[in-house]
Design a protein around this motif. Structure first.
Motif, PDB file in Angstrom:
ATOM      1  N   ILE A  95     -30.643  41.531  34.404  1.00 49.13           N
ATOM      2  CA  ILE A  95     -31.963  40.907  34.249  1.00 49.13           C
ATOM      3  C   ILE A  95     -32.424  40.290  35.562  1.00 49.13           C
ATOM      4  N   GLY A  96     -31.492  39.666  36.299  1.00 48.70           N
ATOM      5  CA  GLY A  96     -31.865  39.058  37.572  1.00 48.70           C
ATOM      6  C   GLY A  96     -32.459  40.077  38.531  1.00 48.70           C
ATOM      7  N   GLN A  97     -31.832  41.247  38.615  1.00 48.49           N
ATOM      8  CA  GLN A  97     -32.347  42.284  39.525  1.00 48.49           C
ATOM      9  C   GLN A  97     -33.658  42.876  39.010  1.00 48.49           C
ATOM     10  N   ILE A  98     -33.778  43.021  37.696  1.00 47.30           N
ATOM     11  CA  ILE A  98     -35.050  43.475  37.145  1.00 47.30           C
ATOM     12  C   ILE A  98     -36.143  42.453  37.452  1.00 47.30           C
ATOM     13  N   ASN A  99     -35.801  41.170  37.368  1.00 45.88           N
ATOM     14  CA  ASN A  99     -36.757  40.112  37.710  1.00 45.88           C
ATOM     15  C   ASN A  99     -37.244  40.237  39.151  1.00 45.88           C
ATOM     16  N   ILE A 100     -36.325  40.551  40.058  1.00 43.61           N
ATOM     17  CA  ILE A 100     -36.687  40.699  41.470  1.00 43.61           C
ATOM     18  C   ILE A 100     -37.826  41.692  41.620  1.00 43.61           C
ATOM     19  N   VAL A 101     -37.737  42.779  40.860  1.00 48.96           N
ATOM     20  CA  VAL A 101     -38.735  43.846  40.945  1.00 48.96           C
ATOM     21  C   VAL A 101     -39.961  43.518  40.099  1.00 48.96           C
ATOM     22  N   ARG A 102     -39.727  43.056  38.882  1.00 46.51           N
ATOM     23  CA  ARG A 102     -40.834  42.781  37.960  1.00 46.51           C
ATOM     24  C   ARG A 102     -41.781  41.738  38.536  1.00 46.51           C
ATOM     25  N   VAL A 103     -41.231  40.672  39.087  1.00 45.76           N
ATOM     26  CA  VAL A 103     -42.053  39.632  39.701  1.00 45.76           C
ATOM     27  C   VAL A 103     -42.508  40.069  41.095  1.00 45.76           C
ATOM     28  N   GLY A 104     -41.590  40.665  41.838  1.00 44.50           N
ATOM     29  CA  GLY A 104     -41.875  41.012  43.226  1.00 44.50           C
ATOM     30  C   GLY A 104     -42.963  42.040  43.416  1.00 44.50           C
ATOM     31  N   GLN A 105     -43.150  42.946  42.446  1.00 46.03           N
ATOM     32  CA  GLN A 105     -44.181  43.971  42.607  1.00 46.03           C
ATOM     33  C   GLN A 105     -45.581  43.373  42.653  1.00 46.03           C
ATOM     34  N   GLU A 106     -45.726  42.139  42.202  1.00 36.50           N
ATOM     35  CA  GLU A 106     -47.022  41.462  42.281  1.00 36.50           C
ATOM     36  C   GLU A 106     -47.318  40.964  43.699  1.00 36.50           C
ATOM     37  N   TYR A 107     -46.267  40.778  44.495  1.00 32.12           N
ATOM     38  CA  TYR A 107     -46.415  40.129  45.802  1.00 32.12           C
ATOM     39  C   TYR A 107     -46.164  41.058  46.986  1.00 32.12           C
ATOM     40  N   ILE A 108     -45.346  42.084  46.825  1.00 34.13           N
ATOM     41  CA  ILE A 108     -44.928  42.926  47.940  1.00 34.13           C
ATOM     42  C   ILE A 108     -46.113  43.723  48.488  1.00 34.13           C
ATOM     43  N   ALA A 109     -46.043  44.044  49.765  1.00 32.47           N
ATOM     44  CA  ALA A 109     -47.114  44.806  50.414  1.00 32.47           C
ATOM     45  C   ALA A 109     -47.203  46.219  49.845  1.00 32.47           C
ATOM     46  N   ASP A 110     -48.357  46.835  49.977  1.00 35.52           N
ATOM     47  CA  ASP A 110     -48.522  48.239  49.610  1.00 35.52           C
ATOM     48  C   ASP A 110     -47.473  49.079  50.330  1.00 35.52           C
ATOM     49  N   ASN A 111     -46.938  50.085  49.628  1.00 34.73           N
ATOM     50  CA  ASN A 111     -45.929  50.986  50.190  1.00 34.73           C
ATOM     51  C   ASN A 111     -44.630  50.268  50.556  1.00 34.73           C
ATOM     52  N   GLY A 112     -44.405  49.114  49.941  1.00 36.79           N
ATOM     53  CA  GLY A 112     -43.168  48.383  50.164  1.00 36.79           C
ATOM     54  C   GLY A 112     -41.998  49.010  49.424  1.00 36.79           C
ATOM     55  N   SER A 113     -40.841  48.352  49.493  1.00 36.89           N
ATOM     56  CA  SER A 113     -39.668  48.911  48.820  1.00 36.89           C
ATOM     57  C   SER A 113     -38.746  47.814  48.311  1.00 36.89           C
ATOM     58  N   MET A 150     -43.923  52.503  39.412  1.00 41.26           N
ATOM     59  CA  MET A 150     -44.213  51.506  40.439  1.00 41.26           C
ATOM     60  C   MET A 150     -45.620  51.708  41.002  1.00 41.26           C
ATOM     61  N   PRO A 151     -46.392  50.631  41.143  1.00 41.11           N
ATOM     62  CA  PRO A 151     -47.769  50.746  41.626  1.00 41.11           C
ATOM     63  C   PRO A 151     -47.845  50.756  43.152  1.00 41.11           C
ATOM     64  N   ARG A 152     -48.986  51.119  43.674  1.00 43.96           N
ATOM     65  CA  ARG A 152     -49.363  50.930  45.087  1.00 43.96           C
ATOM     66  C   ARG A 152     -48.386  51.572  46.070  1.00 43.96           C
ATOM     67  N   GLY A 153     -47.749  52.663  45.665  1.00 40.42           N
ATOM     68  CA  GLY A 153     -46.849  53.358  46.578  1.00 40.42           C
ATOM     69  C   GLY A 153     -45.529  52.646  46.812  1.00 40.42           C
ATOM     70  N   ILE A 154     -45.192  51.679  45.962  1.00 40.23           N
ATOM     71  CA  ILE A 154     -43.948  50.927  46.130  1.00 40.23           C
ATOM     72  C   ILE A 154     -42.754  51.799  45.742  1.00 40.23           C
ATOM     73  N   ARG A 155     -41.717  51.767  46.560  1.00 41.11           N
ATOM     74  CA  ARG A 155     -40.505  52.535  46.302  1.00 41.11           C
ATOM     75  C   ARG A 155     -39.385  51.627  45.791  1.00 41.11           C
ATOM     76  N   ILE A 156     -38.397  52.234  45.123  1.00 42.29           N
ATOM     77  CA  ILE A 156     -37.234  51.480  44.646  1.00 42.29           C
ATOM     78  C   ILE A 156     -36.007  52.375  44.621  1.00 42.29           C
ATOM     79  N   ASN A 157     -34.878  51.847  45.092  1.00 41.52           N
ATOM     80  CA  ASN A 157     -33.605  52.561  45.085  1.00 41.52           C
ATOM     81  C   ASN A 157     -32.477  51.576  44.795  1.00 41.52           C
ATOM     82  N   SER A 158     -31.328  52.114  44.423  1.00 38.47           N
ATOM     83  CA  SER A 158     -30.139  51.266  44.293  1.00 38.47           C
ATOM     84  C   SER A 158     -29.050  51.778  45.221  1.00 38.47           C
TER      85      SER A 158
END
Length: 208
Positions: A95-113, A150-158
């Protein structure tokens, strides 16, 4: 890399062995460090708290990437694992890692990761590590699936590494038959996640 291509990267868990491994692959960038204690880091953050994550993101302001290297896990035999031990692991590693992404996608720059941490035990299980293996598997699946949303071109990997050489003295006895990898190789996986164009990928770093 020119200075114009330098990214601002939030590294959570910077002081641990895995954090130092990640840092070795991020040296081209402006790295902002954070940890639960905040000791020796730029910021203090608790990934199990949405309020804490929002404060971190708002205090940092502009950022292009988030790299996480933390996720607390309880270790015990499955038949002895309590609900509290399961919840502690799920709340942090999953849940903590999902939170990082769930909350973070509101703040991260376009095309972020976002680059999350899992671990080899969901591929190569060992005794006492059922909670770690289960939550690592969950995050690997989360990354593969959420990449499509993921919106705005945001990428995600593990990043799914085996045990580090730098931590072998602590974990080696628990992992007979495993071979550790040097931290810089794990750093290369984080570098690929942050600087490449891949998304929805699980980057396994193993000796064989």
């Amino acid at each position: 890399m020119s200075i114009d291509n330098q990214k601002t990267v939030i590294l959570i868990g910077a002081k641990g062995n895995m954090g130092q491994a990640a840092l070795s692959g991020l040296r081209k960038h402006k790295v902002i460090t954070a940890s639960r204690s905040g000791e020796g880091c730029d910021y203090k953050v608790d990934i199990t708290s949405e309020e804490s994550l929002r404060k971190l993101y708002e205090d940092v302001g502009h950022f292009d990437a988030v790299v996480n290297t933390v996720g607390y896990c309880e270790y015990a035999e499955f038949t002895e694992m309590t609900e509290e031990q399961w919840n502690n692991t799920i709340q942090s590693k999953m849940i903590g890692q999902i939170n990082i992404v769930r909350v973070g996608q509101e703040y991260i720059a376009d095309n972020g990761s976002f680059s999350l941490i899992t671990g080899i035990l969901n591929i190569k299980p060992i005794p006492y590590a059922i909670a770690d293996a289960t939550t690592s598997g969950a995050i690997d699946t989360f990354v593969k699936c959420v990449a499509f949303e993921m919106p705005r071109g945001i990428r995600i990997n593990s990043i799914n590494p085996t045990v580090l050489e730098e931590a072998w003295d602590v974990y080696g006895e628990m992992m007979p038959g495993f071979h550790p990898v040097p931290g810089f190789l794990v750093g290369k996986a984080f570098e690929r996640s942050v600087d490449g164009f891949i998304t929805g990928q699980v980057l396994v770093v193993d000796a064989y």
